[in-house]
Design an enzyme around this catalytic site. Sequence first.
Site, PDB file in Angstrom:
ATOM      1  N   LEU A  96       0.435   3.470  -9.445  1.00  0.00           N
ATOM      2  CA  LEU A  96      -0.611   3.562 -10.251  1.00  0.00           C
ATOM      3  C   LEU A  96      -2.092   4.197  -9.947  1.00  0.00           C
ATOM      4  CD1 LEU A  96      -0.256  -0.287 -10.810  1.00  0.00           C
ATOM      5  CD2 LEU A  96       0.368   1.401 -12.688  1.00  0.00           C
ATOM      6  N   LYS A 202      -3.374   6.505   4.435  1.00  0.00           N
ATOM      7  CA  LYS A 202      -3.403   7.362   3.508  1.00  0.00           C
ATOM      8  C   LYS A 202      -4.814   7.845   3.162  1.00  0.00           C
ATOM      9  CE  LYS A 202      -2.244   9.712  -0.200  1.00  0.00           C
ATOM     10  NZ  LYS A 202      -1.667   9.223  -1.586  1.00  0.00           N
TER      11      LYS A 202
END
Length: 329
Positions: A96, A202
């Site tokens: 998402l 990340k």
Amino acid sequence: MASLLRGSRYAWLQCNKYVDFAYVSLRSMASKTPVGFIGLGNMGAPMAKNLVKNGYPVIANDVFPASCKELQDMGAQVVDSPAEVAEKADRIITMLPSSPNVKEVYTGPDGILKKVKKGTLLIDSSTIDPEVSKEMAVAAEKMGAVFMDAPVSGGVGAASTAKLTFMVGGVEEEFKAAQELFTCMGANIVYCGQVGTGQAAKICNNMLLAIGMIGTAETMNLGIRLGLDPKLLAKILNMSSGRCWSSDMYNPVPGVMEGVPSANNYQGGCRTTLMAKDLGLTQNSATNTKTSIPLGSLAHQIYRVMCSRGYANKDFSSVFQFLREEEGQ
């Protein structure tokens, strides 16, 4: 059967605080049971397709039903809500755009946690705030489910060819059980630690990526202004100490490489608005940890300005075009 085993294991872990390795083995063997996939955008769609190609029945959902058509044509079942996915699958992957989207899909009125079965494995591959991942893990645990954060790197090309890098945070034994799914979608699967550490890895990676892309765009622009052929300059950079992923695999100058967004008017890939969002997460984490990130902060500022100048939906490598236009070229 898989659901029953998951529920039993959860209760057993809660009471005994150690790992039932036999159970993990059983879950790993339950290979081709349905897998839920929520979020079929530029990254999610090819990831879900790779699961189908590997023989997994996929239960899919996206806020834009048209995004599901190709996957449906491949044999996936499309349902109307995340809650319905949770009713039909006990392994669910979400991909998402942002933290609010993740909260809505997991905890909203039609969210996963409204119908989730005990023992369900929830894998979130979105890039979001590490603190939100931790919140979702707590909410999932209350419902008897297991949550892992597993953001990815490599872009749309790697998603299509199943060569993504997964950075995974969560209970290590669950990581082992989830690897069979990760290996269908990625080439590098790295366990980072507890929930939230995947997201931490990340956002650090994306900060470096943004800085590197801006540096590559500036370098290519300067070289062109000095009379160098862009393909020649890219070749020299990529055999020299300035070589980086942005110069070698994702060059931002139109005409230098095929198959990258710069060869397609900066369409596809990672939208500038998403890069700005990721850099915002990095900025927040840096503020919370009192970490100095002067280049990261400047990259964040540049991508935010780009969003306000019509580049929001173009790939983040369009920073090259942005720099040229800033010069009036």
